[in-house]
Design an enzyme around this catalytic site. Structure first.
Site, PDB file in Angstrom:
ATOM      1  N   SER A   1      36.082  37.019 -56.316  1.00  0.00           N
ATOM      2  CA  SER A   1      35.892  35.575 -55.722  1.00  0.00           C
ATOM      3  C   SER A   1      36.456  34.472 -55.252  1.00  0.00           C
ATOM      4  O   SER A   1      37.265  34.648 -54.293  1.00  0.00           O
ATOM      5  CB  SER A   1      34.462  35.098 -57.277  1.00  0.00           C
ATOM      6  OG  SER A   1      33.545  34.783 -56.705  1.00  0.00           O
TER       7      SER A   1
ATOM      8  N   ASP B   1      25.694  41.817 -53.003  1.00  0.00           N
ATOM      9  CA  ASP B   1      25.944  40.130 -52.780  1.00  0.00           C
ATOM     10  C   ASP B   1      25.359  40.134 -51.718  1.00  0.00           C
ATOM     11  O   ASP B   1      24.069  40.767 -51.358  1.00  0.00           O
ATOM     12  CB  ASP B   1      27.554  40.575 -52.625  1.00  0.00           C
ATOM     13  CG  ASP B   1      28.825  40.079 -53.560  1.00  0.00           C
ATOM     14  OD1 ASP B   1      28.429  39.478 -54.161  1.00  0.00           O
ATOM     15  OD2 ASP B   1      29.435  40.678 -53.602  1.00  0.00           O
TER      16      ASP B   1
ATOM     17  N   HIS C   1      27.805  41.363 -57.116  1.00  0.00           N
ATOM     18  CA  HIS C   1      29.066  40.567 -57.115  1.00  0.00           C
ATOM     19  C   HIS C   1      29.898  40.993 -58.433  1.00  0.00           C
ATOM     20  O   HIS C   1      31.158  40.319 -58.480  1.00  0.00           O
ATOM     21  CB  HIS C   1      28.829  39.172 -57.289  1.00  0.00           C
ATOM     22  CG  HIS C   1      30.024  38.251 -56.898  1.00  0.00           C
ATOM     23  ND1 HIS C   1      30.535  38.229 -55.821  1.00  0.00           N
ATOM     24  CD2 HIS C   1      30.538  37.450 -57.569  1.00  0.00           C
ATOM     25  CE1 HIS C   1      31.275  37.484 -56.118  1.00  0.00           C
ATOM     26  NE2 HIS C   1      31.532  36.358 -57.312  1.00  0.00           N
TER      27      HIS C   1
END
EC number: 3.5.1.9
Length: 304
Positions: free
Chosen positions: A163, A248, A280
């Site tokens: 991320s 995602d 995610h």
């Protein structure tokens, strides 16, 4: 597209979204299908805490090693059973939108990788509001330079980020290593569910603690910088794996695919992978499993 077939930046899909839709696109927990948003975040944090507790209890380690003078400039080093300076290193940068997360809850991959002979390093950096994006990018580079100086006989430094951490790792493609007095032996990049163009985030609540201006966002967007960058000192044959989860958001998918395409256009040896039925947070949670496909891909890349 204009008359020449050029995709103008001002026509980026996010610019046509309502504020509510843009906000949703950049909140990964809103796209989790296995759990509710709050439960997904709690589960992710708990898995990270337990993995770190287990790693610290079972692996030889050096904890809270300073790589700079700042209070937040520390890293943890986890060693395999066969200790040697001539080992590969995987250096991990945690996510949390540059404003949450910690090295103390991010040792997801330590057990599976150290068991195979990889030294794993988990890096802390000053998250917002204390740290700015410019500072975080500088800290990432200094932590890597520190490791190269401390372990000059390493068999390669592989960078991995999740991320926001993937953003910091991507920025290392543009680092001025001359400034840091050493060129690290970078051998691979693993970019997991990252953000590479920060401009959309300026207009979301994520920016509240970051205080990013448009100039800040553009100066720290590897997607934009790589499009115009001169060749960098990282070996172009160095493998780059860009990963996104099936669950995602569409914007995370777009960002990952466009960054992969830019890497290819710039001559890097890049691979793109969408992980089936993964969100995610599961992307990084699954690295606690030695037999998981992504764990095996990372190991195969390191030992190819």
């Amino acid at each position: 597209m204009d008359a020449l077939g050029v995709d103008r930046k001002d026509e980026a899909p996010w610019k046509r979204m309502s504020p509510e839709e843009l906000e949703k696109q950049y909140l990964p927990s809103r796209w989790v299908v296995r759990l509710g948003p709050e439960e997904a975040l709690r589960t992710y944090t708990q898995i990270g805490i337990e993995a770190t507790r287990r790693a610290r209890a079972t692996r030889r380690s050096l904890l809270h090693v300073p790589y700079g003078d700042g209070e937040g400039e520390k890293l943890d080093i986890y060693f395999p059973d066969e200790m040697s300076e001539g080992l590969p290193f995987l250096v991990f940068f945690h996510g949390g939108y540059w404003q949450s997360g910690s090295k103390d809850e991010s040792a997801f991959m330590v057990d599976p990788l150290t068991a195979r002979g990889v030294t794993v390093v988990i890096v802390a950096y000053d998250i917002a509001p204390k740290g700015t994006l410019d500072q975080m990018v500088d800290q990432a580079a200094r932590s890597i330079a520190f490791l190269q100086r401390r372990y000059p006989s390493n068999k390669g430094i592989f960078l991995c980020g999740h991320s926001a951490g993937a953003h910091l790792v991507a920025m290392m493609l543009l680092a001025n290593w001359t400034k840091h007095g050493v060129t690290p032996h970078l051998k691979g990049f693993f970019l997991l569910s990252g953000v590479y163009d920060l401009e959309p985030l300026v207009y979301t609540s994520t920016n509240a603690p970051l205080h990013m201006t448009l100039e800040d966002a553009r100066r720290n967007s590897p997607q934009l910088l790589l499009e115009v960058a001169l060749p960098q000192p990282v070996d172009p044959t160095c493998p780059m794996l860009v990963v996104v989860g099936q669950h995602d958001s569409p914007e995370f998918h777009r960002q990952s695919r466009e960054f992969y395409q830019t890497l290819c256009q710039r001559g890097w040896k890049a691979t793109f992978e969408e992980l089936h039925d993964v969100d995610h947070f599961e992307i990084i949670e699954n690295l606690t499993q030695k037999d998981h496909a992504l764990t095996q891909t990372i190991l195969e890349t390191i030992f190819q």
